[in-house]
Motif scaffolding. Sequence first.
Motif, mmCIF file in Angstrom:
data_model
loop_
_atom_site.group_PDB
_atom_site.id
_atom_site.type_symbol
_atom_site.label_atom_id
_atom_site.label_comp_id
_atom_site.label_asym_id
_atom_site.label_seq_id
_atom_site.Cartn_x
_atom_site.Cartn_y
_atom_site.Cartn_z
ATOM 1 N N PHE A 22 -24.852 21.749 -68.829
ATOM 2 C CA PHE A 22 -24.779 20.435 -68.176
ATOM 3 C C PHE A 22 -24.837 20.578 -66.655
ATOM 4 N N TYR A 23 -24.230 21.632 -66.128
ATOM 5 C CA TYR A 23 -24.190 21.794 -64.665
ATOM 6 C C TYR A 23 -25.354 22.623 -64.125
ATOM 7 N N ASP A 24 -26.408 22.835 -64.957
ATOM 8 C CA ASP A 24 -27.596 23.536 -64.475
ATOM 9 C C ASP A 24 -28.525 22.501 -63.829
ATOM 10 N N VAL A 27 -30.279 15.788 -63.944
ATOM 11 C CA VAL A 27 -30.196 15.070 -62.667
ATOM 12 C C VAL A 27 -29.182 13.946 -62.814
ATOM 13 N N ARG A 28 -28.726 13.408 -61.669
ATOM 14 C CA ARG A 28 -27.752 12.319 -61.693
ATOM 15 C C ARG A 28 -28.402 10.950 -61.490
ATOM 16 N N LYS A 29 -29.651 10.961 -61.015
ATOM 17 C CA LYS A 29 -30.321 9.664 -60.771
ATOM 18 C C LYS A 29 -30.345 8.863 -62.080
ATOM 19 N N ILE A 34 -23.223 9.692 -52.909
ATOM 20 C CA ILE A 34 -23.460 11.115 -53.192
ATOM 21 C C ILE A 34 -23.582 11.458 -54.678
ATOM 22 N N ILE A 35 -22.764 10.834 -55.509
ATOM 23 C CA ILE A 35 -22.730 11.260 -56.923
ATOM 24 C C ILE A 35 -24.024 10.922 -57.653
ATOM 25 N N THR A 36 -24.851 10.032 -57.067
ATOM 26 C CA THR A 36 -26.123 9.670 -57.725
ATOM 27 C C THR A 36 -27.293 10.501 -57.169
ATOM 28 N N ALA A 49 -31.528 16.726 -51.091
ATOM 29 C CA ALA A 49 -30.816 15.611 -50.437
ATOM 30 C C ALA A 49 -29.335 15.662 -50.819
ATOM 31 N N HIS A 50 -29.053 15.932 -52.107
ATOM 32 C CA HIS A 50 -27.652 16.052 -52.527
ATOM 33 C C HIS A 50 -26.989 17.254 -51.846
ATOM 34 N N GLY A 51 -27.700 18.400 -51.834
ATOM 35 C CA GLY A 51 -27.140 19.625 -51.244
ATOM 36 C C GLY A 51 -26.761 19.406 -49.784
ATOM 37 N N ARG A 73 -26.083 16.477 -48.238
ATOM 38 C CA ARG A 73 -24.936 15.559 -48.142
ATOM 39 C C ARG A 73 -23.651 16.292 -48.570
ATOM 40 N N LYS A 74 -23.775 17.117 -49.639
ATOM 41 C CA LYS A 74 -22.579 17.792 -50.163
ATOM 42 C C LYS A 74 -22.045 18.816 -49.156
ATOM 43 N N SER A 75 -22.963 19.474 -48.437
ATOM 44 C CA SER A 75 -22.509 20.450 -47.420
ATOM 45 C C SER A 75 -21.628 19.750 -46.399
ATOM 46 N N ARG A 104 -10.814 6.560 -51.147
ATOM 47 C CA ARG A 104 -10.479 6.039 -52.484
ATOM 48 C C ARG A 104 -9.989 7.125 -53.452
ATOM 49 N N PRO A 105 -10.713 8.269 -53.565
ATOM 50 C CA PRO A 105 -10.208 9.275 -54.514
ATOM 51 C C PRO A 105 -8.903 9.923 -54.056
ATOM 52 N N THR A 106 -8.650 9.913 -52.736
ATOM 53 C CA THR A 106 -7.354 10.450 -52.285
ATOM 54 C C THR A 106 -6.237 9.529 -52.778
ATOM 55 N N PRO A 135 -4.606 12.605 -68.951
ATOM 56 C CA PRO A 135 -5.978 12.081 -68.924
ATOM 57 C C PRO A 135 -6.340 11.412 -67.604
ATOM 58 N N PHE A 136 -7.542 11.682 -67.128
ATOM 59 C CA PHE A 136 -8.050 10.922 -65.976
ATOM 60 C C PHE A 136 -9.532 10.600 -66.208
ATOM 61 N N ALA A 137 -10.434 11.584 -65.926
ATOM 62 C CA ALA A 137 -11.857 11.325 -66.195
ATOM 63 C C ALA A 137 -12.105 11.621 -67.681
ATOM 64 N N PRO A 153 -11.059 19.017 -65.045
ATOM 65 C CA PRO A 153 -10.650 17.621 -64.852
ATOM 66 C C PRO A 153 -11.408 16.954 -63.702
ATOM 67 N N GLN A 154 -11.953 17.756 -62.788
ATOM 68 C CA GLN A 154 -12.682 17.189 -61.650
ATOM 69 C C GLN A 154 -14.120 17.716 -61.651
ATOM 70 N N GLY A 155 -14.642 17.919 -62.857
ATOM 71 C CA GLY A 155 -16.003 18.419 -63.005
ATOM 72 C C GLY A 155 -16.023 19.945 -63.026
ATOM 73 N N GLY A 201 -23.306 22.055 -56.685
ATOM 74 C CA GLY A 201 -23.355 21.084 -57.780
ATOM 75 C C GLY A 201 -22.537 19.840 -57.463
ATOM 76 N N HIS A 202 -22.232 19.083 -58.508
ATOM 77 C CA HIS A 202 -21.514 17.808 -58.324
ATOM 78 C C HIS A 202 -20.018 17.938 -58.516
ATOM 79 N N ARG A 203 -19.516 19.157 -58.693
ATOM 80 C CA ARG A 203 -18.070 19.299 -58.875
ATOM 81 C C ARG A 203 -17.327 18.594 -57.731
ATOM 82 N N CYS A 204 -16.186 18.003 -58.061
ATOM 83 C CA CYS A 204 -15.437 17.176 -57.108
ATOM 84 C C CYS A 204 -15.225 17.878 -55.760
ATOM 85 N N ALA A 205 -15.631 17.177 -54.696
ATOM 86 C CA ALA A 205 -15.471 17.722 -53.342
ATOM 87 C C ALA A 205 -13.997 17.822 -52.956
HETATM 88 C C1 HEM Z 1 -16.644 13.871 -57.812
HETATM 89 C C2 HEM Z 1 -12.460 13.615 -60.286
HETATM 90 C C3 HEM Z 1 -10.007 13.537 -56.098
HETATM 91 C C4 HEM Z 1 -14.185 13.390 -53.646
HETATM 92 C C5 HEM Z 1 -15.700 13.874 -58.827
HETATM 93 C C6 HEM Z 1 -16.019 13.967 -60.234
HETATM 94 C C7 HEM Z 1 -14.859 13.886 -60.922
HETATM 95 C C8 HEM Z 1 -13.789 13.765 -59.956
HETATM 96 C C9 HEM Z 1 -14.684 13.922 -62.434
HETATM 97 C C10 HEM Z 1 -17.430 14.051 -60.812
HETATM 98 C C11 HEM Z 1 -17.834 15.452 -61.142
HETATM 99 C C12 HEM Z 1 -19.209 15.465 -61.760
HETATM 100 O O1 HEM Z 1 -19.918 14.466 -61.720
HETATM 101 O O2 HEM Z 1 -19.605 16.490 -62.271
HETATM 102 C C13 HEM Z 1 -11.446 13.516 -59.357
HETATM 103 C C14 HEM Z 1 -10.040 13.374 -59.694
HETATM 104 C C15 HEM Z 1 -9.350 13.362 -58.505
HETATM 105 C C16 HEM Z 1 -10.324 13.473 -57.439
HETATM 106 C C17 HEM Z 1 -9.475 13.294 -61.115
HETATM 107 C C18 HEM Z 1 -7.875 13.253 -58.268
HETATM 108 C C19 HEM Z 1 -7.134 12.382 -58.885
HETATM 109 C C20 HEM Z 1 -10.928 13.578 -55.079
HETATM 110 C C21 HEM Z 1 -10.590 13.631 -53.675
HETATM 111 C C22 HEM Z 1 -11.769 13.570 -52.983
HETATM 112 C C23 HEM Z 1 -12.848 13.486 -53.957
HETATM 113 C C24 HEM Z 1 -9.167 13.765 -53.141
HETATM 114 C C25 HEM Z 1 -12.024 13.605 -51.501
HETATM 115 C C26 HEM Z 1 -11.098 13.694 -50.584
HETATM 116 C C27 HEM Z 1 -15.206 13.466 -54.567
HETATM 117 C C28 HEM Z 1 -16.618 13.412 -54.222
HETATM 118 C C29 HEM Z 1 -17.327 13.556 -55.421
HETATM 119 C C30 HEM Z 1 -16.335 13.690 -56.480
HETATM 120 C C31 HEM Z 1 -17.202 13.228 -52.820
HETATM 121 C C32 HEM Z 1 -18.843 13.573 -55.593
HETATM 122 C C33 HEM Z 1 -19.327 15.015 -55.610
HETATM 123 C C34 HEM Z 1 -20.811 15.161 -55.814
HETATM 124 O O3 HEM Z 1 -21.442 14.260 -56.374
HETATM 125 O O4 HEM Z 1 -21.340 16.207 -55.430
HETATM 126 N N1 HEM Z 1 -14.329 13.770 -58.678
HETATM 127 N N2 HEM Z 1 -11.576 13.559 -58.002
HETATM 128 N N3 HEM Z 1 -12.289 13.497 -55.213
HETATM 129 N N4 HEM Z 1 -15.078 13.628 -55.920
HETATM 130 FE FE1 HEM Z 1 -13.317 13.702 -56.943
#
Ligand code: HEM
Length: 419
Positions: free
Chosen positions: A57-59, A64-66, A83-85, A90-92, A94-96, A241-243, A287-289, A350-352, A359-363
Amino acid sequence: MTSVPQEKVLDNSVKLLAEGFPFINHRVSRFQSNIFLTRLLLQNVVCLHGPEAAKVFYDPDRFVRKGAVPKWVQKTLLGENAIITMDGDAHGHRKSMFMSFMSPDGLHTFNRLLQKHWKAFIHKWEKQEEVVLFEEAQELFCRVACEWVGIPLREEEARLRAQDCAAMVDAFGAVGLRHFRGRRARSRTENWIKNLVAQIRKGELTVEEGKPAQAIAFHQDLEGNLLDDVMAAREIINLIRPTVAIAYYVAFGALALHEHPVARQKIADGEEGYAELFVQEVRRYFPFAPFVGARVKEDFSWGGHWFTKGTLVLLDVYGTLHDPKLWEHPEEFYPYRFKNWQGSAFDLIPQGGGNHTTGHRCAGEWITIEAMKVSMIFMAKFMEYEVPEQNLSYSLRRMPTYPKSKFIIRNVSSTNIND
Ligand code: HEM
């Protein structure tokens, strides 16, 4: 062509909402297969489970995410076309930029601000009869995030901004009222931040050099263009928002501290490395995502199935974190399982999964772990409180979910806080 189990249904979307987090895992168990086909949102969907599938999935050559995230989730949780789309270079690029905020210095500043706000909130709570921890933690994290990002937050607006961030998160698995609340919250938040971006660009608002708000306002895409005001606002919100969402883990972490007094004592005593083991288990257990989605980039074959270009594929996050083949007694909360953990980038997801930078793992994964360590240490070591009778259960059918009472505490007092 496929040899994998296939659900013969017109559409399973209603069942997904009804079953919630374990939807994919129910079928993985029933079919005894880490891959199966179903129908969701009136289209064919391939569901994947487990680390081997996560690796595929992460290859980025295969997925793609589009077009993977439905518009209604973009209009609430994630921000349209943010970014997640994105994919490829372009993603690389923005992600950097996002990952540059997660440097040791960036994390250190975040940690310092978090400690400052935890102390202030504990002193505030000492004067209150009762504290609704989940809501208070949202405001606490909103204040930390804005200060860290470089966004001014007036005292009187802190509560509303935190509630709006929480409403965007709360909308992700919802239809109806919760969805519309999320949309309203997003448009209010985008307007607020968009105006500040314009002020930063005109020099009317000074943000310290290197702060994320300043970096995003002046970030250039691969063609050398600035992001438009709305997109810059969306990416700033993708930090704030995710913080605020870390409040979900704080509420669950508080529940775990309450249900496991021995673990709480180990954190209070400062047992070497234990707070981190505890936090990893909170992220695994609660549970979260539920899953993450992507679309097939080019046709390929894997696991007995021919994946055709454009097909929607979901990776089972919740089920993978509760798979007995990966985690002994997965339904037990047991932080020591991480003591000699030989995990890979594809099982604790839990965060990818995969790589943070490419990749798209949570920043924000490192920030989340650090923030949770600090928060659990504050709760176990630097404050005392009572947990009155309340409904601490949480529903696996609601996405996202949290303890029903939002974790109420009483008679808070600070202990050993060094102001
Ligand atoms: C992406 C979960 C906190 C910023 C993601 C993804 C998940 C996730 C599941 C998607 C991974 C994927 O698509 O493969 C969470 C959870 C958090 C959390 C459960 C805490 C409760 C944060 C925080 C930040 C953040 C604190 C920033 C300060 C991002 C960003 C992406 C992302 C920017 C998009 C990454 C990309 O598309 O390359 N997160 N996240 N997240 N998260 Fe988080």
